[in-house]
Design a protein around this motif. Structure first.
Motif, PDB file in Angstrom:
ATOM      1  N   ALA A   1       0.860  -1.188   0.000  1.00 18.92           N
ATOM      2  CA  ALA A   1       0.000   0.000   0.000  1.00 18.92           C
ATOM      3  C   ALA A   1       0.890   1.229   0.000  1.00 18.92           C
ATOM      4  CB  ALA A   1      -0.889   0.016   1.232  1.00 18.92           C
ATOM      5  N   VAL A   2       0.562   2.184  -0.863  1.00 13.90           N
ATOM      6  CA  VAL A   2       1.284   3.463  -0.890  1.00 13.90           C
ATOM      7  C   VAL A   2       0.356   4.493  -0.255  1.00 13.90           C
ATOM      8  CG1 VAL A   2       2.383   5.194  -2.351  1.00 13.90           C
ATOM      9  CG2 VAL A   2       2.483   2.784  -3.011  1.00 13.90           C
ATOM     10  N   VAL A   3       0.803   5.094   0.845  1.00 13.64           N
ATOM     11  CA  VAL A   3      -0.056   6.024   1.573  1.00 13.64           C
ATOM     12  C   VAL A   3       0.629   7.384   1.737  1.00 13.64           C
ATOM     13  CG1 VAL A   3      -1.242   4.152   2.820  1.00 13.64           C
ATOM     14  CG2 VAL A   3       0.757   5.228   3.846  1.00 13.64           C
TER      15      VAL A   3
ATOM     16  N   ALA B   1       0.824  14.112  -2.207  1.00 14.24           N
ATOM     17  CA  ALA B   1       2.173  13.703  -1.772  1.00 14.24           C
ATOM     18  C   ALA B   1       2.978  13.094  -2.916  1.00 14.24           C
ATOM     19  CB  ALA B   1       2.054  12.708  -0.624  1.00 14.24           C
ATOM     20  N   GLY B   2       2.273  12.474  -3.879  1.00 15.01           N
ATOM     21  CA  GLY B   2       2.992  11.865  -5.006  1.00 15.01           C
ATOM     22  C   GLY B   2       2.722  10.381  -5.159  1.00 15.01           C
ATOM     23  N   LYS B   3       1.662   9.893  -4.546  1.00 15.58           N
ATOM     24  CA  LYS B   3       1.343   8.446  -4.601  1.00 15.58           C
ATOM     25  C   LYS B   3       1.073   8.000  -6.036  1.00 15.58           C
ATOM     26  CE  LYS B   3      -2.192   8.975  -1.769  1.00 15.58           C
ATOM     27  NZ  LYS B   3      -2.090  10.430  -1.556  1.00 15.58           N
TER      28      LYS B   3
ATOM     29  N   GLY C   1       5.160   4.886   2.815  1.00 14.59           N
ATOM     30  CA  GLY C   1       4.580   6.185   3.144  1.00 14.59           C
ATOM     31  C   GLY C   1       5.382   7.307   2.507  1.00 14.59           C
ATOM     32  N   ILE C   2       4.656   8.217   1.868  1.00 15.69           N
ATOM     33  CA  ILE C   2       5.323   9.336   1.175  1.00 15.69           C
ATOM     34  C   ILE C   2       5.035  10.644   1.897  1.00 15.69           C
ATOM     35  CG2 ILE C   2       5.392  10.616  -0.993  1.00 15.69           C
ATOM     36  CD1 ILE C   2       4.692   8.147  -2.430  1.00 15.69           C
TER      37      ILE C   2
ATOM     38  N   GLY D   1       8.106  14.888  -0.480  1.00 14.95           N
ATOM     39  CA  GLY D   1       8.886  14.556  -1.682  1.00 14.95           C
ATOM     40  C   GLY D   1       9.793  13.347  -1.562  1.00 14.95           C
ATOM     41  N   LYS D   2       9.574  12.536  -0.510  1.00 10.31           N
ATOM     42  CA  LYS D   2      10.402  11.326  -0.432  1.00 10.31           C
ATOM     43  C   LYS D   2       9.650  10.175   0.248  1.00 10.31           C
ATOM     44  CE  LYS D   2      12.987  13.195   3.519  1.00 10.31           C
ATOM     45  NZ  LYS D   2      12.512  12.434   4.642  1.00 10.31           N
ATOM     46  N   ILE D   3      10.259   9.005   0.151  1.00  6.85           N
ATOM     47  CA  ILE D   3       9.696   7.862   0.877  1.00  6.85           C
ATOM     48  C   ILE D   3      10.153   7.989   2.318  1.00  6.85           C
ATOM     49  CG2 ILE D   3       9.744   5.353   1.142  1.00  6.85           C
ATOM     50  CD1 ILE D   3       9.961   5.118  -1.885  1.00  6.85           C
TER      51      ILE D   3
END
Ligand SMILES: Nc1ncnc2c1ncn2[C@@H]1O[C@H](COP(=O)(O)OP(=O)(O)OP(=O)(O)O)[C@@H](O)[C@H]1O
Length: 232
Positions: free
Chosen positions: A47-49, A54-56, A206-207, A210-212
């Motif tokens: 999951a990208v949250v 944010a950039g997901k 998690g973003i 501008g970064k992970i």
């Protein structure tokens, strides 16, 4: 005597399915995420949250571009043909698997074997009553389920979905996530609902800024770590 070609003798270590190495990504001149290092292996449920903007989507779209032919991709824009029926919109998931003439015949008069294939999927997604209604007459949540059915109908090994449950209710969301997980070996989703991300995915990325900022197994993640992603 020097060995000039070792490739046949040494089995290369298996490559991750997706890989970004110090890669900055964005749109045109605009960088959204900087110097990303990321590996995703086959079989992962990710999951990208992160906050809105944010950039997901930017990240998962970049991943999609690494293997477009292997991926069932469900974008935030449903991309339905409004005047065509639910059946025909779902069928489009396999349009490229058939001859032009076959597709044309099916467009004019749905082929029985295709109805038999699509009906159970429509039923699972609560669309059976609308199967031969134009997509434009459906609600937003129903249209989202048509787009999802079309993506599932592609029968790919990898599913990438951008908020695939944003317009459906809580009960349907769980059902749909279970369906996505059971149909695909590797799954990458952007999700606004952190609870569902924790319940259905084994890894959370998690973003923020501008970064992970966070990348860990769901079981190792605390609620406060997750909350910090949403702070300014
Ligand atoms: N197609 C596009 N063309 C140009 N810029 C874009 C495009 N899509 C997104 N952006 C920009 O990239 C940045 C990140 O957007 P993105 O859609 O990746 O965020 P997100 O985390 O997915 O947001 P949301 O949760 O609201 O969908 C934003 O500043 C946005 O304006």
């Amino acid at each position: 005597m020097p060995i000039t070609n070792t490739s046949a003798a040494i089995t290369p270590a298996s490559q991750p399915l997706f890989m970004l190495k110090s890669q900055s990504i964005g749109w045109g001149q605009k960088t959204v995420l900087e110097a990303l290092d990321l590996k995703i292996e086959e079989g992962e449920k990710v999951a990208v949250v992160g906050k809105s903007g944010a950039g997901k989507s930017t990240l998962i779209h970049t991943l999609y571009q690494q293997h477009p032919e292997k991926i069932a991709y469900c974008s935030q824009e449903y991309g339905l043909v409004p005047s065509l029926s639910v059946f025909h919109n779902i069928y489009m998931g396999q349009l490229d698997q058939h001859h032009f003439a076959y597709n044309l015949v099916n467009l004019l008069r749905p082929i029985k074997s295709q109805i038999t294939k699509i009906q159970p999927l429509a039923e699972t997604l609560g669309l059976q009553a609308h199967l031969f209604n134009p997509a434009e007459r459906l609600s937003g949540g129903q249209q989202q389920r048509v787009a999802l059915a079309r993506t599932l109908f592609q029968n790919k090994d990898i599913f990438i979905g951008d908020e695939p449950i944003s317009s459906v209710d809580e009960v349907q969301s769980e059902h749909i996530l279970a369906l996505i997980m059971s149909h695909h070996n590797t799954t990458i989703l952007t999700l606004h609902n952190a609870d569902l991300a924790l319940r259905f995915c084994s890894r959370i990325i998690g973003i923020r800024n501008g970064k992970i900022e966070l990348d860990c197994a769901t079981q190792d993640l605390s609620a406060s770590q997750l909350r910090s992603l949403y702070q300014d």
